[in-house]
Design an enzyme around this catalytic site. Sequence first.
Site, PDB file in Angstrom:
ATOM      1  N   GLU A  90      20.202 -11.920  -0.616  1.00  0.00           N
ATOM      2  CA  GLU A  90      19.729 -11.862  -1.999  1.00  0.00           C
ATOM      3  C   GLU A  90      20.692 -11.053  -2.872  1.00  0.00           C
ATOM      4  O   GLU A  90      21.316 -10.101  -2.423  1.00  0.00           O
ATOM      5  CB  GLU A  90      18.330 -11.244  -2.033  1.00  0.00           C
ATOM      6  CG  GLU A  90      17.309 -12.161  -1.366  1.00  0.00           C
ATOM      7  CD  GLU A  90      15.883 -11.644  -1.442  1.00  0.00           C
ATOM      8  OE1 GLU A  90      14.980 -12.486  -1.505  1.00  0.00           O
ATOM      9  OE2 GLU A  90      15.650 -10.425  -1.429  1.00  0.00           O
ATOM     10  N   CYS A 103      23.592  -6.595  -8.690  1.00  0.00           N
ATOM     11  CA  CYS A 103      23.287  -5.790  -7.520  1.00  0.00           C
ATOM     12  C   CYS A 103      23.628  -6.650  -6.302  1.00  0.00           C
ATOM     13  O   CYS A 103      22.979  -7.669  -6.054  1.00  0.00           O
ATOM     14  CB  CYS A 103      21.802  -5.443  -7.566  1.00  0.00           C
ATOM     15  SG  CYS A 103      21.218  -4.508  -6.166  1.00  0.00           S
ATOM     16  N   CYS A 110      20.234  -4.576   7.773  1.00  0.00           N
ATOM     17  CA  CYS A 110      20.663  -3.188   7.605  1.00  0.00           C
ATOM     18  C   CYS A 110      20.254  -2.410   8.846  1.00  0.00           C
ATOM     19  O   CYS A 110      19.219  -2.686   9.435  1.00  0.00           O
ATOM     20  CB  CYS A 110      19.996  -2.594   6.362  1.00  0.00           C
ATOM     21  SG  CYS A 110      20.587  -0.930   5.952  1.00  0.00           S
ATOM     22  N   CYS A 114      15.375   2.833   6.737  1.00  0.00           N
ATOM     23  CA  CYS A 114      14.585   3.642   5.796  1.00  0.00           C
ATOM     24  C   CYS A 114      13.168   3.078   5.719  1.00  0.00           C
ATOM     25  O   CYS A 114      12.985   1.868   5.541  1.00  0.00           O
ATOM     26  CB  CYS A 114      15.231   3.649   4.415  1.00  0.00           C
ATOM     27  SG  CYS A 114      16.896   4.330   4.423  1.00  0.00           S
ATOM     28  N   CYS A 117      11.896   0.812   2.644  1.00  0.00           N
ATOM     29  CA  CYS A 117      12.770  -0.249   2.145  1.00  0.00           C
ATOM     30  C   CYS A 117      12.475  -1.584   2.819  1.00  0.00           C
ATOM     31  O   CYS A 117      12.302  -1.649   4.037  1.00  0.00           O
ATOM     32  CB  CYS A 117      14.218   0.159   2.389  1.00  0.00           C
ATOM     33  SG  CYS A 117      15.415  -1.078   1.886  1.00  0.00           S
ATOM     34  N   GLY A 157      21.741  -3.847   2.808  1.00  0.00           N
ATOM     35  CA  GLY A 157      22.820  -3.286   3.613  1.00  0.00           C
ATOM     36  C   GLY A 157      23.240  -1.897   3.190  1.00  0.00           C
ATOM     37  O   GLY A 157      22.879  -1.420   2.110  1.00  0.00           O
ATOM     38  N   GLU A 158      23.995  -1.263   4.065  1.00  0.00           N
ATOM     39  CA  GLU A 158      24.542   0.069   3.795  1.00  0.00           C
ATOM     40  C   GLU A 158      26.052  -0.117   3.569  1.00  0.00           C
ATOM     41  O   GLU A 158      26.798  -0.362   4.523  1.00  0.00           O
ATOM     42  CB  GLU A 158      24.243   0.980   4.997  1.00  0.00           C
ATOM     43  CG  GLU A 158      25.001   2.287   5.032  1.00  0.00           C
ATOM     44  CD  GLU A 158      24.941   3.095   3.742  1.00  0.00           C
ATOM     45  OE1 GLU A 158      23.842   3.380   3.251  1.00  0.00           O
ATOM     46  OE2 GLU A 158      26.028   3.445   3.217  1.00  0.00           O
ATOM     47  N   CYS A 331      14.192  -2.192  -6.955  1.00  0.00           N
ATOM     48  CA  CYS A 331      14.835  -1.384  -5.916  1.00  0.00           C
ATOM     49  C   CYS A 331      14.115  -1.483  -4.583  1.00  0.00           C
ATOM     50  O   CYS A 331      12.911  -1.304  -4.493  1.00  0.00           O
ATOM     51  CB  CYS A 331      14.834   0.087  -6.314  1.00  0.00           C
ATOM     52  SG  CYS A 331      15.802   0.410  -7.746  1.00  0.00           S
TER      53      CYS A 331
HETATM   54  N1  SAH Z   1      21.879   1.365   1.730  1.00  0.00           N
HETATM   55  C1  SAH Z   1      22.215   1.860   0.434  1.00  0.00           C
HETATM   56  C2  SAH Z   1      22.084   0.834  -0.671  1.00  0.00           C
HETATM   57  C3  SAH Z   1      20.866  -0.048  -0.694  1.00  0.00           C
HETATM   58  S1  SAH Z   1      19.357   0.568  -1.306  1.00  0.00           S
HETATM   59  C4  SAH Z   1      21.421   3.100   0.140  1.00  0.00           C
HETATM   60  O1  SAH Z   1      20.570   3.469   0.949  1.00  0.00           O
HETATM   61  O2  SAH Z   1      21.688   3.746  -0.851  1.00  0.00           O
HETATM   62  C5  SAH Z   1      19.538   0.879  -3.018  1.00  0.00           C
HETATM   63  C6  SAH Z   1      18.622   2.016  -3.502  1.00  0.00           C
HETATM   64  O3  SAH Z   1      17.241   1.584  -3.529  1.00  0.00           O
HETATM   65  C7  SAH Z   1      18.673   3.237  -2.612  1.00  0.00           C
HETATM   66  O4  SAH Z   1      18.665   4.399  -3.389  1.00  0.00           O
HETATM   67  C8  SAH Z   1      17.387   3.107  -1.832  1.00  0.00           C
HETATM   68  O5  SAH Z   1      17.001   4.312  -1.241  1.00  0.00           O
HETATM   69  C9  SAH Z   1      16.449   2.585  -2.881  1.00  0.00           C
HETATM   70  N2  SAH Z   1      15.230   1.991  -2.362  1.00  0.00           N
HETATM   71  C10 SAH Z   1      15.058   1.337  -1.190  1.00  0.00           C
HETATM   72  N3  SAH Z   1      13.785   0.934  -1.053  1.00  0.00           N
HETATM   73  C11 SAH Z   1      13.130   1.329  -2.172  1.00  0.00           C
HETATM   74  C12 SAH Z   1      11.799   1.186  -2.624  1.00  0.00           C
HETATM   75  N4  SAH Z   1      10.880   0.558  -1.893  1.00  0.00           N
HETATM   76  N5  SAH Z   1      11.498   1.685  -3.829  1.00  0.00           N
HETATM   77  C13 SAH Z   1      12.428   2.309  -4.585  1.00  0.00           C
HETATM   78  N6  SAH Z   1      13.701   2.471  -4.209  1.00  0.00           N
HETATM   79  C14 SAH Z   1      14.056   1.996  -3.010  1.00  0.00           C
END
Ligand code: SAH
Length: 341
Positions: A90, A103, A110, A114, A117, A157-158, A331
Amino acid sequence: MKNIKDYNLEELKQELVDLGEKPFRAEQIFKWLYQEKVKTFDEMTNISLELREKLKQNYTMCNFNILKKQVSKDGTIKYLFDVLDGNAIETVLMSYHHGYSICVSSQIGCKMGCKFCASTGINFIRNLTSGEIVEQILAVEQDENLRISNVVFMGIGEPLDNYDNVINTIHILNNQKGLSIGARHISISTSGLVPKIYKLAEENIPCTLSISLHATTNEKRSKMMPVNDAYPIEELIQSCKDYIAKTNRRISFEYALAKDNNDNLEDAKGLVKLLKGMLCHVNLIPINKIENGAYTKSSNEHIMKFRDYLNDNGIVATIRRELGSDIDAACGQLRRKNLKQ
Ligand code: SAH
């Protein structure tokens, strides 16, 4: 076959030399790919038929197919792209007053895990190549007939776990003979891979570094982000201080507020203590609840109080506007989708 969009200009020149051609041909190809945005070698009309044939035999153009396109009522568009190997990713297009931001995803799946996420809980498949990251931008620009001015590595992804391809992507995007998107218009977001933050500080690429912090104690952060067990907060902050000292660039800390978890005054105080004196900015994100997720959004009142406390205590903080939540494009809502599913 090799993907022609995987190469930065210098590498492409070498490829052309290896094919027995003059290096300037690479510049012509770059122009066709990234300025004219053609989808076939046949459209590269200032290149001889013979070379076009050679190119066809050696390279693919990697044009993604759009599997699904969803338009939010706020104008945000989410694409599901077929990455041509049975997988899908996506990508999200957002419209701001200063232009269009995209984005992009950097991996199929990933490894970070987290808890809040949506990209979590699905198997990691593979890194995306530079060409596949660049293609997300091209495919969206072609589809909507617009020019993207900002790129954020905040999709699936990271990015720092796919370090070399992400850095090479930035070189491809930067090139003035190509898309000409300056590093200052590119943000890399990381869950906090400390050794890679030290490495990035040495690259001399003036992009924005965003750190997904989300908590100020190791106990809390480890519960939300298992990566914290490998790289605890003290080490993460130290690497950020080193990054700022080396690059003189402001870091953006992402902090997703979850109700009764990390959104009270104690947390705000912890954040002030942790970040005081650093060249930084805090981006507060109302957490988006994912399916079966344990975390729910804080109230607007809590979020504003949190922001005000930070601002009153010397930490610049803003609340991120939520875009695309009605199409699961906000996000943390992006997920890998397998075509076979
Ligand atoms: N892996 C990277 C980039 C992808 S996530 C990272 O961790 O930064 C992009 C952003 O969205 C990150 O700040 C992540 O922590 C945040 N994010 C992920 N899941 C979320 C959620 N359910 N609600 C709000 N932000 C979220």
